[in-house]
Design an enzyme around this catalytic site. Structure first.
Site, PDB file in Angstrom:
ATOM      1  N   ASP A  42       6.353  -6.941   0.984  1.00  0.00           N
ATOM      2  CA  ASP A  42       6.180  -7.810   2.148  1.00  0.00           C
ATOM      3  C   ASP A  42       5.057  -8.922   1.620  1.00  0.00           C
ATOM      4  O   ASP A  42       4.774  -9.855   2.203  1.00  0.00           O
ATOM      5  CB  ASP A  42       5.455  -6.887   3.141  1.00  0.00           C
ATOM      6  CG  ASP A  42       6.468  -6.053   3.839  1.00  0.00           C
ATOM      7  OD1 ASP A  42       7.614  -6.227   3.683  1.00  0.00           O
ATOM      8  OD2 ASP A  42       5.829  -5.493   4.622  1.00  0.00           O
ATOM      9  N   ASP A  46       4.747 -12.646   2.375  1.00  0.00           N
ATOM     10  CA  ASP A  46       3.901 -13.388   3.125  1.00  0.00           C
ATOM     11  C   ASP A  46       3.254 -14.588   2.126  1.00  0.00           C
ATOM     12  O   ASP A  46       2.992 -15.629   2.868  1.00  0.00           O
ATOM     13  CB  ASP A  46       2.620 -12.412   3.539  1.00  0.00           C
ATOM     14  CG  ASP A  46       3.223 -11.299   4.637  1.00  0.00           C
ATOM     15  OD1 ASP A  46       4.319 -11.460   4.953  1.00  0.00           O
ATOM     16  OD2 ASP A  46       2.524 -10.370   4.777  1.00  0.00           O
ATOM     17  N   SER A  91       4.729 -12.253  17.200  1.00  0.00           N
ATOM     18  CA  SER A  91       3.895 -11.634  16.162  1.00  0.00           C
ATOM     19  C   SER A  91       2.650 -12.029  16.307  1.00  0.00           C
ATOM     20  O   SER A  91       2.342 -12.556  16.934  1.00  0.00           O
ATOM     21  CB  SER A  91       4.743 -11.829  14.819  1.00  0.00           C
ATOM     22  OG  SER A  91       4.468 -13.198  14.654  1.00  0.00           O
ATOM     23  N   LYS A 124      -2.017  -0.362  13.768  1.00  0.00           N
ATOM     24  CA  LYS A 124      -0.866  -1.247  13.522  1.00  0.00           C
ATOM     25  C   LYS A 124      -0.048  -0.237  12.766  1.00  0.00           C
ATOM     26  O   LYS A 124       0.065  -0.019  11.693  1.00  0.00           O
ATOM     27  CB  LYS A 124      -1.242  -2.404  12.633  1.00  0.00           C
ATOM     28  CG  LYS A 124      -0.151  -3.088  12.682  1.00  0.00           C
ATOM     29  CD  LYS A 124      -0.493  -4.771  11.884  1.00  0.00           C
ATOM     30  CE  LYS A 124       0.766  -5.625  12.023  1.00  0.00           C
ATOM     31  NZ  LYS A 124       1.817  -5.012  11.029  1.00  0.00           N
ATOM     32  N   LYS A 299      -7.109  -6.175  20.281  1.00  0.00           N
ATOM     33  CA  LYS A 299      -6.673  -7.193  21.381  1.00  0.00           C
ATOM     34  C   LYS A 299      -7.893  -7.367  22.293  1.00  0.00           C
ATOM     35  O   LYS A 299      -8.555  -6.359  22.780  1.00  0.00           O
ATOM     36  CB  LYS A 299      -5.546  -6.245  22.111  1.00  0.00           C
ATOM     37  CG  LYS A 299      -4.360  -6.099  21.170  1.00  0.00           C
ATOM     38  CD  LYS A 299      -3.264  -5.433  21.911  1.00  0.00           C
ATOM     39  CE  LYS A 299      -2.102  -5.287  20.967  1.00  0.00           C
ATOM     40  NZ  LYS A 299      -1.017  -4.487  21.275  1.00  0.00           N
ATOM     41  N   LYS A 323      -5.621  -6.247   8.561  1.00  0.00           N
ATOM     42  CA  LYS A 323      -4.610  -5.269   7.442  1.00  0.00           C
ATOM     43  C   LYS A 323      -5.536  -4.776   6.546  1.00  0.00           C
ATOM     44  O   LYS A 323      -6.409  -5.460   5.943  1.00  0.00           O
ATOM     45  CB  LYS A 323      -3.579  -6.203   6.942  1.00  0.00           C
ATOM     46  CG  LYS A 323      -2.598  -7.064   7.876  1.00  0.00           C
ATOM     47  CD  LYS A 323      -1.323  -6.799   7.372  1.00  0.00           C
ATOM     48  CE  LYS A 323      -0.165  -7.273   7.927  1.00  0.00           C
ATOM     49  NZ  LYS A 323       0.887  -7.553   6.913  1.00  0.00           N
ATOM     50  N   CYS A 417       8.839  13.492 -31.421  1.00  0.00           N
ATOM     51  CA  CYS A 417       7.699  13.260 -30.632  1.00  0.00           C
ATOM     52  C   CYS A 417       7.117  12.128 -31.252  1.00  0.00           C
ATOM     53  O   CYS A 417       6.913  12.124 -32.543  1.00  0.00           O
ATOM     54  CB  CYS A 417       6.789  14.611 -30.947  1.00  0.00           C
ATOM     55  SG  CYS A 417       5.192  14.227 -30.194  1.00  0.00           S
ATOM     56  N   CYS A 435       8.050  18.150 -26.708  1.00  0.00           N
ATOM     57  CA  CYS A 435       7.574  18.078 -28.100  1.00  0.00           C
ATOM     58  C   CYS A 435       7.516  19.558 -28.761  1.00  0.00           C
ATOM     59  O   CYS A 435       7.138  20.510 -27.891  1.00  0.00           O
ATOM     60  CB  CYS A 435       6.507  17.415 -28.209  1.00  0.00           C
ATOM     61  SG  CYS A 435       5.975  17.999 -30.040  1.00  0.00           S
ATOM     62  N   CYS A 442       1.039  19.523 -33.149  1.00  0.00           N
ATOM     63  CA  CYS A 442       1.076  18.103 -32.401  1.00  0.00           C
ATOM     64  C   CYS A 442      -0.510  17.884 -31.961  1.00  0.00           C
ATOM     65  O   CYS A 442      -0.941  18.612 -31.025  1.00  0.00           O
ATOM     66  CB  CYS A 442       2.049  18.181 -31.309  1.00  0.00           C
ATOM     67  SG  CYS A 442       1.932  16.621 -30.367  1.00  0.00           S
TER      68      CYS A 442
HETATM   69  C1  9MJ Z   1       1.960  -2.674  15.731  1.00  0.00           C
HETATM   70  N1  9MJ Z   1       2.684  -3.092  14.985  1.00  0.00           N
HETATM   71  O1  9MJ Z   1       1.453  -1.454  15.763  1.00  0.00           O
HETATM   72  C2  9MJ Z   1       1.250  -4.985  18.322  1.00  0.00           C
HETATM   73  N2  9MJ Z   1       1.394  -3.338  17.005  1.00  0.00           N
HETATM   74  O2  9MJ Z   1       0.960  -6.595  20.211  1.00  0.00           O
HETATM   75  C3  9MJ Z   1       0.432  -3.142  18.068  1.00  0.00           C
HETATM   76  N3  9MJ Z   1       1.992  -4.568  17.221  1.00  0.00           N
HETATM   77  C4  9MJ Z   1       1.571  -6.171  18.797  1.00  0.00           C
HETATM   78  N4  9MJ Z   1       0.370  -4.065  18.813  1.00  0.00           N
HETATM   79  C5  9MJ Z   1       1.466  -7.867  20.465  1.00  0.00           C
HETATM   80  N5  9MJ Z   1      -0.366  -1.851  17.894  1.00  0.00           N
HETATM   81  C6  9MJ Z   1       2.297  -8.004  19.558  1.00  0.00           C
HETATM   82  C7  9MJ Z   1       2.066  -7.092  18.751  1.00  0.00           C
END
Ligand code: 9MJ
Length: 683
Positions: A42, A46, A91, A124, A299, A323, A417, A435, A442
């Site tokens: 990923d 990214d 996203s 997440k 949030k 992250k 070996c 070995c 050794c």
């Molecule tokens: C994940 N992936 O755990 C959101 N997410 O909220 C959590 N993704 C999300 N929230 C709004 N805990 C868009 C994506």
């Protein structure tokens, strides 16, 4: 290196570069979302994505209709019917560093005009986003996120996930509700799935997320049902026939009340400090969570304020994903070396172009054994995905076949070996090649054997580390562990990087180590399959090294935890004149231990009781505590399970404490433990 590596394959103008990036990203999207078979990690995706975004920002004329930056997620495949999301599934913006989270917080404060913001912080999850539609409380449709606007209908497969209710609880059934959340596979289920895939010669999954995605997007729901998937809800799309709660926290509480699984690891916090404090708590617990997370999501708690903040291009302005450093990265195999261990086992090790992954620079990764190298088909020159998760040693997960250069060759272990030249033997049916030189011939085995002998849980010779042992063996000063006790001070003082004072300290440490215990001595000998706990069990059962050395296989099998393999290994060790000679010489050179009281299996007031230790104890070490438990017939294991009788929790306990609490296991502090031991001893 990665940037240069990829650049080398494309032209130089922004136009050419953008075209190449579009093509690459679209190809990876297809492999990832449609084939469930990712070709790059990923982070690499990214990076390429951000590079394309940057070029497009600087050169708007290069923005093309097929640019992957116009999408939120994936290309839909034709396998499943398309579903249009009534509220798009967007996203999140990513924050990789604290500064980015700080910038997010100040932007929010500025836009809302407050000094400090109330946030709801959640985990997440590293899974697959889905939207579940409930009409009058009944699950009627489930769709993947797809490109955020149009997803795929996976209703039949979603119905097989047991934690997803087919009906919401009575009293909590709005006319229409779209529940947003993540489908994921727990780590133990992932491990089991891959074991089964391996056993049936099928391709293994790279990580739990890909396994979850692959399992959800099966044509046959019966296959999905066989894969254990979980779900955590974290949001609501459309809602009709009910008033939307006022905060994100209240929304999650309602989802829970309606019967949906919501992760309990969430918290309402205030300001940047509150966010970062929760981040650190979760970071510390990450490895002990049964599922994978790749960060936290913050949030703005008030939904009214969320609405006020609105959206920027693909993502909400009111949320950010903070992250963790990526645990997977792409690099190249420069060479495959072969290491020889204490018992002669040959381990192939990949030497890698240095890469920053999981918060550290990685230059080597174990390839375990020859079969594993062949199964993953790793060759020198390959570009590979390396993974470094938590304290786990770095591992080569998979190669990237498209990036294999011409002329690579299949890896084979050498027939001799690499250290001593003795023949390498791999018995029929075994995965490990060894070995045949043994520690006598050794030097690699000699050195690692001496390191083991000197280690903390063995003879605990302070200051006798790898580099000193290397010199002692290479200079021919030490051939066996017994030689360590005959060297005069002057010999140590003559070694590289060895001051007079350190030489004195070492001689003193050697002297102190002579007075040991039978379990430590047995463990120090490095008999194959005899770890610390088996050594303690053997010492208790036989009481002396002479009775152990003369024990028949039958007598050995009487010891708890000793099976035929261990018994055979002990017999082989003592049948060897070299081993008996080593023991005799160590004793001649002054190594002693107190006589040990013999304890038979049927005795001991802690018989059948299983203990786990966590944290540090004040009055004794964990090894001493283990000795006391085993002296009373109890057993010490490393991890908490339903079979654990007691958890002994010292200072700064680890995740074992939480697990024990969850399982309702009796927890003893140091005082309770000492009382228990003293009480049992006197009975
Ligand atoms: C994940 N992936 O755990 C959101 N997410 O909220 C959590 N993704 C999300 N929230 C709004 N805990 C868009 C994506």
């Amino acid at each position: 290196m990665q940037g240069d590596f990829f650049k080398a394959t494309t032209g130089d103008s922004p136009q050419e570069r953008a075209a190449w990036l579009r093509q690459e990203l679209n190809r990876h999207n297809y492999a990832y979302y449609t084939l469930d078979n990712p070709t790059i990690p990923d982070t690499e995706y990214d990076r390429l994505f951000r590079e394309l975004q940057d070029i497009e920002a600087a050169h708007p004329e290069l923005v093309m209709p097929d640019s992957p930056t116009h999408r939120v997620g994936s290309v839909s495949s034709t396998q499943f019917a398309p579903v249009t999301h009534s509220v798009p599934m967007l996203s999140l913006q990513n924050g990789l560093a604290e500064e980015e989270v700080a910038a997010f917080d100040s932007r929010v404060r500025e836009l809302l005009g407050h000094d400090s913001i109330e946030y709801e912080a959640e985990l997440k999850f590293d899974g697959l986003a889905v939207s579940l539609r409930y009409e009058d409380g009944i699950l009627v449709q489930a769709a993947t996120r797809g490109d955020g606007f149009i997803g795929e209908d996976v209703t039949a497969n979603i119905r097989t996930i047991r934690s997803i209710p087919l009906a919401l609880l009575p009293g909590q059934r709005p006319h229409v509700v779209d529940v947003r959340g993540e489908v994921l596979m727990f780590k133990p289920d992932f491990d089991r799935l891959n074991e089964a895939q391996q056993a049936s010669d099928q391709k293994e999954f790279i990580n739990p997320r890909n396994a979850a995605a692959g399992s959800l997007r099966q044509k046959d729901p019966a296959v999905t049902a066989g894969r254990k998937l979980h779900f955590f809800a974290y949001g609501i799309g459309t809602l009709e026939g009910m008033t939307m709660p006022q905060t994100q926290a209240a929304m999650l509480d309602w989802l829970e009340k309606a019967g949906l699984p919501v992760c309990p690891e969430r918290k309402v916090v205030r300001g940047l400090d509150g966010l970062l404090a929760f981040f650190r708590v979760i970071e510390g617990r990450r490895d002990s969570l049964p599922y994978e997370i790749d960060g936290l999501v913050y949030k703005v708690n008030s939904l009214k304020e969320q609405e006020q903040l609105g959206f920027v291009s693909r993502a909400p302005r009111f949320a950010i994903a903070h992250k963790f450093p990526a645990q997977e990265a792409l690099t190249r195999v420069l060479d495959i070396d072969v290491q020889v261990g204490r018992t002669g086992a040959l381990t192939p090790v990949a030497r890698l172009e240095p890469v920053f992954v999981g918060g550290a620079n990685v230059t080597n990764a174990t390839l375990h054994n020859e079969d594993e190298v062949h199964r993953k088909d790793i060759r020198v020159g390959d570009t590979v995905i390396v993974r470094r998760a938590g304290d786990v040693i770095p591992e080569v997960v998979a190669n990237v076949p498209e990036r294999r250069p011409d002329g690579t060759v299949i890896f084979h272990l050498p027939a001799a070996c690499p250290v001593c030249g003795s023949p390498v033997i791999r018995p029929e049916g075994e995965t490990i090649a060894r070995c045949s030189g043994g520690w006598v011939r050794c030097p690699a085995q000699k050195k690692t054997g001496l390191q083991h002998f000197a280690s903390r849980k063995a003879m605990n010779i302070d200051g006798l580390g790898e580099q000193l042992i290397e010199q002692l063996v290479d200079k021919g000063m030490v051939n066996t562990a017994a030689d360590l006790y005959t060297l005069p001070l002057a010999d140590f003082a003559g070694l590289d990087r060895m001051a007079e004072k350190s030489a004195q300290n070492l001689v003193q440490a050697l002297d102190i180590s002579k007075k040991t215990t039978l379990p430590r001595f047995l463990y120090a000998l490095g008999i194959r399959h005899v770890g610390e706990s088996t050594a303690r069990a053997l010492a208790q059962h036989f009481g002396s090294i002479d009775s152990l050395a003369d024990a028949t296989e039958e007598q050995l099998l009487e010891v708890a935890d000793v099976g035929p393999v261990v018994a055979a290994s002990i017999k082989t060790f003592f049948a060897d004149a070299e081993s008996r000679n080593l023991i005799a010489r160590l004793r001649e050179n002054g190594v002693t231990w107190a006589e040990q009281a013999v304890q038979t299996k049927e005795e001991g007031s802690l018989l059948h009781k299983t203990f786990v230790l966590t944290g540090t104890l004040d009055s004794l070490t964990r090894e001493e505590a283990a000795e006391k438990i085993e002296a009373l017939g109890g057993k010490v294991t490393g991890s908490v399970s339903t079979k654990t009788s007691y958890l002994i929790a010292g200072k700064n306990p680890g995740s074992k404490l939480r697990r024990a609490e969850q399982l309702g296991i009796t927890i003893l502090d140091e005082k309770n433990f000492c009382e228990l031991i003293n009480h049992e001893k006197s009975h």
